[in-house]
Design an enzyme around this catalytic site. Structure first.
Site, PDB file in Angstrom:
ATOM      1  N   LYS A  18      -6.216  -2.686 -16.641  1.00 32.50           N
ATOM      2  CA  LYS A  18      -7.489  -2.211 -17.215  1.00 32.50           C
ATOM      3  C   LYS A  18      -8.479  -3.364 -17.341  1.00 32.50           C
ATOM      4  CE  LYS A  18      -7.367   1.665 -16.966  1.00 32.50           C
ATOM      5  NZ  LYS A  18      -6.308   1.733 -16.074  1.00 32.50           N
ATOM      6  N   CYS A  74     -15.309   8.011   0.320  1.00 35.59           N
ATOM      7  CA  CYS A  74     -16.730   8.293   0.111  1.00 35.59           C
ATOM      8  C   CYS A  74     -16.896   9.665  -0.522  1.00 35.59           C
ATOM      9  CB  CYS A  74     -17.447   8.279   1.458  1.00 35.59           C
ATOM     10  SG  CYS A  74     -17.067   6.853   2.456  1.00 35.59           S
ATOM     11  N   GLU A  99      -9.651  -4.623 -13.825  1.00 37.50           N
ATOM     12  CA  GLU A  99     -10.475  -3.759 -12.973  1.00 37.50           C
ATOM     13  C   GLU A  99     -11.860  -3.503 -13.552  1.00 37.50           C
ATOM     14  OE1 GLU A  99      -9.162   0.260 -12.206  1.00 37.50           O
ATOM     15  OE2 GLU A  99      -7.936   0.265 -13.987  1.00 37.50           O
ATOM     16  N   ARG A 127     -16.753   7.822  -6.425  1.00 33.58           N
ATOM     17  CA  ARG A 127     -15.882   7.736  -5.228  1.00 33.58           C
ATOM     18  C   ARG A 127     -16.317   6.610  -4.299  1.00 33.58           C
ATOM     19  NH1 ARG A 127     -12.936  12.047  -4.157  1.00 33.58           N
ATOM     20  NH2 ARG A 127     -12.965  11.614  -1.933  1.00 33.58           N
ATOM     21  N   TRP A 161     -18.304   4.175   0.419  1.00 35.55           N
ATOM     22  CA  TRP A 161     -17.493   3.013   0.024  1.00 35.55           C
ATOM     23  C   TRP A 161     -17.012   2.439   1.338  1.00 35.55           C
ATOM     24  CZ3 TRP A 161     -11.972   2.060   0.002  1.00 35.55           C
ATOM     25  CH2 TRP A 161     -11.615   0.940  -0.721  1.00 35.55           C
ATOM     26  N   GLU A 164      -0.263  -2.219 -17.678  1.00 29.04           N
ATOM     27  CA  GLU A 164      -1.422  -1.326 -17.655  1.00 29.04           C
ATOM     28  C   GLU A 164      -2.604  -1.965 -18.375  1.00 29.04           C
ATOM     29  OE1 GLU A 164      -2.310   1.084 -16.053  1.00 29.04           O
ATOM     30  OE2 GLU A 164      -3.962   1.950 -17.186  1.00 29.04           O
ATOM     31  N   ASN A 170     -16.079  11.299   5.621  1.00 29.53           N
ATOM     32  CA  ASN A 170     -15.202  10.604   4.669  1.00 29.53           C
ATOM     33  C   ASN A 170     -13.842  10.475   5.343  1.00 29.53           C
ATOM     34  OD1 ASN A 170     -13.913   9.465   2.499  1.00 29.53           O
ATOM     35  ND2 ASN A 170     -13.560  11.407   1.451  1.00 29.53           N
ATOM     36  N   GLY A 171     -13.373   9.232   5.499  1.00 29.40           N
ATOM     37  CA  GLY A 171     -12.063   9.004   6.112  1.00 29.40           C
ATOM     38  C   GLY A 171     -12.142   7.812   7.058  1.00 29.40           C
ATOM     39  N   HIS A 226      10.462 -17.924 -17.486  1.00 32.12           N
ATOM     40  CA  HIS A 226      10.745 -18.069 -16.046  1.00 32.12           C
ATOM     41  C   HIS A 226       9.467 -18.377 -15.266  1.00 32.12           C
ATOM     42  CE1 HIS A 226      14.802 -16.688 -16.856  1.00 32.12           C
ATOM     43  NE2 HIS A 226      14.258 -15.752 -17.605  1.00 32.12           N
ATOM     44  N   LYS A 273     -12.585   5.653  -7.192  1.00 31.18           N
ATOM     45  CA  LYS A 273     -11.752   6.443  -8.103  1.00 31.18           C
ATOM     46  C   LYS A 273     -10.467   6.907  -7.437  1.00 31.18           C
ATOM     47  CE  LYS A 273     -10.534   8.665 -11.759  1.00 31.18           C
ATOM     48  NZ  LYS A 273      -9.983   7.849 -12.870  1.00 31.18           N
TER      49      LYS A 273
HETATM   50  C1  AGP Z   1      -6.396   2.925 -12.416  1.00 28.36           C
HETATM   51  O1  AGP Z   1      -7.274   2.586 -13.472  1.00 28.36           O
HETATM   52  C2  AGP Z   1      -7.008   2.734 -11.063  1.00 28.36           C
HETATM   53  N1  AGP Z   1      -8.211   3.453 -10.949  1.00 28.36           N
HETATM   54  C3  AGP Z   1      -6.017   2.956  -9.931  1.00 28.36           C
HETATM   55  O2  AGP Z   1      -4.961   2.042 -10.102  1.00 28.36           O
HETATM   56  C4  AGP Z   1      -5.400   4.367  -9.815  1.00 28.36           C
HETATM   57  O3  AGP Z   1      -4.502   4.573 -10.874  1.00 28.36           O
HETATM   58  C5  AGP Z   1      -4.619   4.441  -8.497  1.00 28.36           C
HETATM   59  O4  AGP Z   1      -5.526   4.249  -7.444  1.00 28.36           O
HETATM   60  C6  AGP Z   1      -3.876   5.763  -8.311  1.00 28.36           C
HETATM   61  O5  AGP Z   1      -4.815   6.817  -8.248  1.00 28.36           O
HETATM   62  P1  AGP Z   1      -4.246   8.332  -8.388  1.00 28.36           P
HETATM   63  O6  AGP Z   1      -3.617   8.439  -9.734  1.00 28.36           O
HETATM   64  O7  AGP Z   1      -5.447   9.196  -8.222  1.00 28.36           O
HETATM   65  O8  AGP Z   1      -3.239   8.517  -7.280  1.00 28.36           O
END
Ligand code: AGP
Length: 615
Positions: free
Chosen positions: A492, A2, A495, A27, A80, A488, A104-105, A511, A610
């Site tokens: 992208k 959060c 997500e 966040r 969140w 990757e 937060n936590g 395979h 994030k």
């Molecule tokens: C990537 O687009 C995502 N937001 C997610 O996979 C991110 O890379 C992952 O949570 C790791 O975050 P960090 O690099 O802040 O540790």
């Protein structure tokens, strides 16, 4: 995960808190709330939904604060959900008697604490673990403690992670903050002070920050702040001056932070290379890498551990380090690493990669490795973050604040840092001669200009991407050091557009995954003219033979690829060490323009945050 903000000072804080939360919305954004004092009483305003809902409510109800001795205090929160679904009653701040609190936590022992409090006659009104903390403080207050003592006693009973902002009606011009396990910083202003989960929330007001460590408590009063350790002893902390400006955090004219940050990559790479490569010579200075030549010679194995996109960067890192330095590397997902009792020891090196420096699993992997005696280097974008501070040394990416939840410029600068590290290790161990390193270093130095060339292909990439935004499944294929870019690219797309996509080593097709291929499956194949080209080409033929739609990213001047692929995006052909970075731009843009066409929330995709600061 959060976002928390807090304010103590002479200004009416509603706007300050809302704008701070806006900067933290990446966040977490399923509900939000504020707590202020009005005529000596705490008034809370909370909303389910995005922050804009709360802003509307605040405006409609003319919610605001009144001063106490010419000063204001206030706290805010964007959520969140971890415990309890998104709803108004589960939104923060939570109130218990005269206490209001944002958290937060995750409180791991909240159930037993809640039972104890209920047996003492307290009542709960939410499903959250956070409310239990407010009740615990209130319970100590009722037993005769003052506000500060009640907080200290309450946090001794907590197990888990908790950054807190707390107000109390019995001392209305005081704000108490606690940091443990999740990020919290102090912003130092002129006759006003702040707390926030992350720097962007406060850049408009100050560039002076204090990074709190775990189990530190801050007691704010008008024109003063005192930081104490868990034993209640006052401690002195350094004030850091951050050179990020508020407009760096704004969108700079782009529709989304993600697109802005895709376009910032050339500059981010210039900043990351700054002072690390002597122009036109192949000399590298990784002065922030605290590894002596002797220590490098003694490395038995390098463990590369991260999550998500940072894990994909680590995959490329493995290829680079093993190719240039011939040191065996072992790759681990951070969420798996500590649970497999890894054989890491004193002779090994752990490299963790993290944009935020706060990812719980990556931090736990770092702590596990340190416990087993390994040296830890981090590749991190956020100075002062927990991973930065707990590493033996950090090689920083200089990407600047990355606001879009989907990581872009952090990823490409992580690949640059892995290049620098691999070259540094190879040149130190002499497994790589300066002559052999020359083309790699030169293409790295020229990379920002090469990326500018690639970004010029955006209109063509947009046109192709938009044709396929209704497709249900995508495949991404590549080989060698480019294979992680296939993963990757798929991540992208998943997500931000919510379309299912799989990244695979092209050699894996037969395979199993080739069963997915039909006339409705766009397949994005990364096929630059490198040592895998012929093999990838035969994989392409296999896709075409099953009526798959092929979008090929290849080398300028390749006359064959455009004939066999349905769509061809030509890219400059450079040394193998920088090709993964070149190929990243088109896959980022493909995901962005498909998501844009689909109308999903590109900067704040559903269910994501994030930085995942909880397990
Ligand atoms: C990537 O687009 C995502 N937001 C997610 O996979 C991110 O890379 C992952 O949570 C790791 O975050 P960090 O690099 O802040 O540790």
């Amino acid at each position: 995960m959060c976002g928390i903000v807090g304010y103590v000072g002479p200004r009416e804080p509603t706007e300050i808190l809302l704008k701070g939360l806006k900067k933290l919305e990446y966040r977490g954004y399923d509900s939000a709330g504020l707590a202020l004092f009005y005529e000596g009483k705490i008034k809370i305003k909370r909303c389910q939904g995005k922050l804009s809902q709360l802003e509307q409510e605040v405006q409609n109800s003319r919610y605001c604060a009144t001063p106490v001795q010419n000063h204001f205090v206030g706290i805010g929160h964007t959520r969140w959900a971890t415990h309890g679904k998104p709803s108004e009653r589960n939104a923060h701040p939570h109130q218990a008697g005269p206490i209001a609190l944002v958290h937060n936590g995750i409180i791991e022992n909240y159930a037993s604490l809640r039972e104890k409090l209920l047996s003492k006659g307290h009542a709960v009104s939410s499903e959250t673990d956070s409310e239990v903390v407010a009740l615990l403080i209130y319970d100590h207050l009722k037993s005769g403690c003052d506000f500060e003592k009640a907080v200290f006693l309450a946090i001794q009973e907590l197990i888990g992670s908790y950054s807190l902002g707390i107000l109390c009606e019995t001392e209305p011009n005081k704000l108490i903050a606690v940091r443990n396990g999740t990020p919290l910083i102090v912003g130092v202003g002129d006759h006003e002070n702040f707390i926030a989960s992350d720097i962007p929330a406060l850049l408009e007001h100050t560039n002076k920050f204090i990074y709190l460590e775990d189990h530190e408590v801050v007691v704010f009063e008008p024109n003063s702040l005192v930081i104490k350790n868990i034993a209640g002893k006052e401690i002195k902390k350094e004030i850091h001056h951050i050179q990020w400006t508020a407009d760096m955090v704004e969108k700079g004219g782009f529709q989304h932070f993600m697109l802005k940050e895709i376009h910032e990559q050339p500059q981010a790479i210039i900043n990351t290379l700054q002072d690390r490569v002597v122009k036109d010579k192949n000399v590298l200075y990784l002065k922030d890498l605290k590894l002596s030549e002797d220590e490098i010679r003694q490395i038995r194995k390098i463990y590369l551990v991260a999550c998500g996109t940072a894990y994909h960067a680590s995959m490329v890192g493995k290829y680079l380090i093993e190719s240039f330095a011939r040191i065996p590397c072992e790759l681990d997902l951070a969420s798996e690493f500590r649970y497999r009792d890894p054989l890491i020891g004193e002779k090994d090196l752990l490299i963790v990669t993290s944009q935020s420096g706060e990812t719980a699993d990556t931090l736990a992997a770092l702590r596990e490795a340190k416990k087993k005696g390994a040296k830890v280097i981090s590749i991190c974008n956020c100075r002062g973050s927990t991973i930065d501070r707990e590493s033996d040394s950090t090689v920083y990416t200089q990407a600047g604040p990355e606001i879009g939840v989907a990581s872009t410029k952090a990823f490409s600068t992580q690949l640059v840092v892995f290049n620098l590290l691999a070259l540094h290790l190879g040149l130190t161990l002499k497994t790589l001669t300066p002559e052999k390193a020359a083309p790699y270093v030169q293409d790295l130095v020229r990379l920002p200009y090469t990326l500018d060339e690639v970004l010029k292909k955006e209109p063509e990439i947009k046109r192709i991407a938009e044709k396929f935004y209704k497709k249900k499944t995508f495949l991404y294929l590549a080989r060698g050091m480019n294979m992680p870019i296939a993963l990757e690219g798929a991540l992208k797309l998943k997500e931000i557009s919510y379309i299912n996509a799989e990244g695979y080593a092209a050699g894996e097709m037969k395979h199993g995954p080739i069963a997915l291929v039909d006339e409705d499956t766009p397949v994005i194949i990364l096929a630059p003219k490198d040592k895998y080209y012929d093999k990838v080409l035969s994989n392409l033929e296999e896709i075409k033979a099953r009526a798959g739609i092929v979008i090929a990213l290849g080398s300028e001047g390749d006359l064959h690829l455009p004939k066999v692929a349905d769509w061809f995006i030509p890219l400059p052909q450079k040394s193998e060490n920088v090709m993964p970075i070149l190929l990243t731009i088109p896959v980022q843009l493909i995901a962005y323009y498909i998501a844009l066409k689909k109308g999903t929330d590109v900067d704040q995709p559903r269910n994501l945050a994030k930085s995942v600061t909880v397990e």
